[in-house]
Scaffold this active site. Structure first.
Site, PDB file in Angstrom:
ATOM      1  CG  ASP A  63      -9.418  -5.233   1.688  1.00 49.32           C
ATOM      2  OD1 ASP A  63      -8.797  -6.273   1.401  1.00 49.32           O
ATOM      3  OD2 ASP A  63      -9.217  -4.145   1.114  1.00 49.32           O
ATOM      4  CG  HIS A  96      -5.777  -6.343  -0.565  1.00 55.71           C
ATOM      5  ND1 HIS A  96      -6.878  -5.530  -0.346  1.00 55.71           N
ATOM      6  CD2 HIS A  96      -5.197  -5.885  -1.696  1.00 55.71           C
ATOM      7  CE1 HIS A  96      -6.952  -4.632  -1.313  1.00 55.71           C
ATOM      8  NE2 HIS A  96      -5.942  -4.823  -2.155  1.00 55.71           N
ATOM      9  CG  ASN A 187      -4.728  -1.822  -9.638  1.00 55.64           C
ATOM     10  OD1 ASN A 187      -4.738  -0.642  -9.322  1.00 55.64           O
ATOM     11  ND2 ASN A 187      -4.644  -2.796  -8.744  1.00 55.64           N
ATOM     12  CB  SER A 248      -5.747  -1.812  -3.204  1.00 55.01           C
ATOM     13  OG  SER A 248      -6.731  -2.513  -3.906  1.00 55.01           O
TER      14      SER A 248
END
Length: 295
Positions: A63, A96, A187, A248
């Site tokens: 990530d 994130h 998304n 996520s």
């Protein structure tokens, strides 16, 4: 049982008789934010923790890096690598990755912040994203590095509509090494096929809300394997805590469940089968992203 109890009570010298009831362990973490973590409660992690907590299991977060000094993540990171800047410190300048890591494996029961779905799991961190963007070449390197460093589970909370041979080969490499690969479904809010989630050796995760309805932003389709909580999810952030939405956030719920199952010694194929087959059907793929895992 009642008659037997009464008969024993009538015996000379017997003062009292009681049933020897069976009790169950019931672990509830002392983290102050846990009451707000509806996702962990909705998917049954509290009861799962009575059987397993992922001790010795490694979850890799590929990530944007992680705030390794965060009070709820300190001591959890056993190895890290920055593939964006080419060094050994995977600092998170976006937030994130830190949020994802907390959902998966925050320090639990420490009286601070939030709980993690796999409280005993260790973290491997591969920084492959600069802000919101991560290139396939870096992501693939991160996946391979994670597999080579003993990742039992690899969390990929990243997605895109373009297939990639480099990315697919990295996923297959990790799968062949025994890693469970879990990826976000995306998304897009429609049925656009997303990668790496759509690859066969991946568990693709869509998002649902508190009412177990498909999140309006969540991608759907028959290629999606399961869904998990992804709306209003509380977790760690650099310097504190906060809420985020997205597939996520749904993905590390499933990665944490995979970590708990890995403690039982199951293979990646067995873990994937267990997760996909033991879910609540939420309806046709055209209407919902698939199903919601129950820990």
């Amino acid at each position: 049982m009642r008659r037997a109890k009464e008969k024993i009570e009538e015996e000379p010298g017997v003062a009292a008789v009681e049933y020897d009831h069976a009790r169950e362990a019931s672990y509830t973490p002392a983290d102050p934010g846990f009451p707000e973590q509806w996702g962990l409660k909705k998917t049954g992690f509290r009861s799962a923790w009575d059987a397993a907590r992922g001790e010795g299991v490694r979850i890799a977060v590929v990530d944007s890096g992680v705030a390794a000094g965060h009070p709820d993540l300190a001591g959890k990171v056993v190895a890290q690598r920055d593939f964006v800047n080419g060094d050994g410190t995977a600092d998170d300048d976006f937030g994130h990755g830190t949020h994802v890591a907390g959902i998966a494996a925050a320090r639990t029961g420490n009286g601070t912040g939030v709980a993690g779905g796999c409280p005993g799991c260790e973290l491997l961190v591969a920084k492959t994203m600069q802000g919101r963007i991560g290139y396939d070449s870096d992501v693939a390197q991160g996946i391979i590095w994670a597999a080579d460093n003993g990742a039992d589970v690899i969390n990929l909370s990243l997605t895109g509509p373009a297939p990639s041979g480099v990315l697919e080969r990295a996923v297959d490499y990790a799968w062949d090494k025994g890693s469970v690969v879990v990826a976000a479904a995306g998304n897009s809010g429609d049925g656009t096929v997303q990668y790496p989630g759509a690859y066969s050796n991946v568990i693709a995760v869509a998002a649902v809300d508190r009412s177990e309805n498909r999140a309006s932003f969540s991608t759907m389709g028959g290629w999606v394997d399961v869904a998990a909580p992804g709306v209003g999810v509380l977790s760690t952030l650099p310097g504190g805590y906060g809420y985020m939405n997205g597939t996520s956030m749904a993905t590390p719920h499933v990665a944490a469940l995979a970590g708990l199952l890995a403690e039982e010694g199951l293979s990646n194929q067995q873990i994937k089968h267990r997760i996909v087959s033991n879910t609540a059907d939420l309806g046709p793929p055209a209407e919902t992203p698939s199903s919601a895992p129950a820990a």
